[in-house]
Scaffold this motif. Structure first.
Motif, mmCIF file in Angstrom:
data_model
loop_
_atom_site.group_PDB
_atom_site.id
_atom_site.type_symbol
_atom_site.label_atom_id
_atom_site.label_comp_id
_atom_site.label_asym_id
_atom_site.label_seq_id
_atom_site.Cartn_x
_atom_site.Cartn_y
_atom_site.Cartn_z
ATOM 1 N N PRO A 104 0.836 -1.203 0.000
ATOM 2 C CA PRO A 104 0.000 0.000 0.000
ATOM 3 C C PRO A 104 0.871 1.253 0.000
ATOM 4 N N ASP A 105 0.386 2.272 -0.636
ATOM 5 C CA ASP A 105 1.082 3.566 -0.655
ATOM 6 C C ASP A 105 2.522 3.435 -1.179
ATOM 7 N N LEU B 162 8.241 5.292 -2.401
ATOM 8 C CA LEU B 162 9.247 5.590 -3.431
ATOM 9 C C LEU B 162 9.671 7.054 -3.383
ATOM 10 N N LEU B 163 8.702 7.928 -3.134
ATOM 11 C CA LEU B 163 9.026 9.359 -3.034
ATOM 12 C C LEU B 163 9.869 9.665 -1.790
ATOM 13 N N ILE C 105 9.385 -4.118 2.202
ATOM 14 C CA ILE C 105 8.724 -4.230 0.901
ATOM 15 C C ILE C 105 9.640 -5.011 -0.034
ATOM 16 N N VAL C 106 9.119 -6.110 -0.582
ATOM 17 C CA VAL C 106 9.876 -6.919 -1.534
ATOM 18 C C VAL C 106 9.333 -6.637 -2.939
ATOM 19 N N ALA C 107 10.160 -6.092 -3.788
ATOM 20 C CA ALA C 107 9.739 -5.759 -5.153
ATOM 21 C C ALA C 107 9.554 -7.020 -5.977
#
Length: 296
Positions: free
Chosen positions: A229-230, A235-236, A273-275
């Protein structure tokens, strides 16, 4: 590395029209040098001056460190315009005539026919050749005197995809044999595939030149997908992010200089977070070409 061609402030005017404006650049031995630019950028006029068929208005150039002379031009083969051959003669007979005109050994014909892959069709009439075969025969003719340099003006113009691929592979084979190649083209993808160096012309002015392998260097764009989520906010929050855009279900992250995709991946992992997808997108020659034209 030997300088094959040195151009110094070369210019050409046709009345009030300035076709080529103060161009200076060098081509080294063994390079495949691509001259890029939209129609009317001065590519063909520049090649014409280098081959002595167009007289410069200003500036100078030298081949192999010497002023251009007829003897020096014998070290250069060129295909500048649409090839002109006798349609009812075979490909071999046309080459025999060209060898006689150029005072080249007839024994060279078998070698160039093999190089351009026309040995099996050498006895067929030229009029039966496809456009790609006609272009390959023109290149064979330019190679008859075993030149050190080969100049090609839009060598794939008008060809179908198979013909383009054939000319591309031929250029690579010729370059592998140690010859220097200078070609003008508007097909950016083809230049990126076969050239080692390139220059961009715009309205007769040289606006960029350099190695093809430098294309895409600098800041990276990373394509990211992750079930989180978000994700855009995360990333920003990455210190190396310059901008984030969403395209086709993934995020395009423009990184600041000195930051790499591995840095972003590490940051995401630290945030639990796992891409599922993380790929660096290299800037193409087309993108750089359009950016340079827009800036100039």
């Amino acid at each position: 590395m030997e300088t094959v061609l040195a151009i110094n402030n070369l210019g050409k005017n046709f009345g009030r029209i300035q076709a080529v404006n103060n161009i200076s650049l060098q081509v080294k031995a063994g390079q495949v040098f691509g001259m890029l630019g939209p129609n009317g950028s001065g590519k063909t006029t520049t090649l014409g001056m280098l081959m002595g068929v167009v007289n410069p208005t200003a500036g100078s150039f030298s081949w192999f460190g010497q002023p251009p002379t007829d003897h020096m031009r014998r070290r250069i083969g060129a295909v500048l315009e649409h090839p002109i051959f006798y349609p009812y003669l075979s490909g071999r007979k046309n080459l025999e005539l060209n060898a006689m005109i150029k005072q080249c050994p007839v024994a060279n014909i078998d070698n160039v026919l093999a190089l351009v892959e026309l040995t099996e069709r050498q006895h067929d009439a030229y009029k039966t050749y496809s456009l790609g075969m006609k272009q390959r025969l023109a290149i064979a003719s330019a190679l008859l005197n075993d030149p050190d340099v080969l100049i090609l003006d839009e060598p794939t113009n008008g060809l179908d995809p198979m013909g383009i691929a054939g000319i591309r592979e031929l250029i690579i084979r010729i370059a592998a044999g140690g010859k220097t190649i200078i070609l003008a083209s508007h097909l950016l993808d083809e230049v990126q595939r076969v050239c080692t160096h390139f220059a961009i012309l715009k309205k007769g002015t040289l606006i960029h030149h350099g190695p093809v392998h430098d294309v895409g260097k600098g800041t990276e764009t990373v394509e990211v997908k992750a079930n989180a989520p978000d994700l855009s906010h995360v990333l920003l929050a990455f210190p190396g992010t310059s901008s984030v855009n969403r395209e086709n279900g993934s995020f395009q992250v423009q990184l600041r200089e000195q930051y790499k995709a591995a840095d972003l991946n590490r940051f995401l992992f630290e945030k639990d977070i796992v891409a599922s997808h993380l790929v660096t997108r290299q800037k193409s020659l087309e993108q750089q070409f359009l950016e340079i034209l827009a800036e100039s």
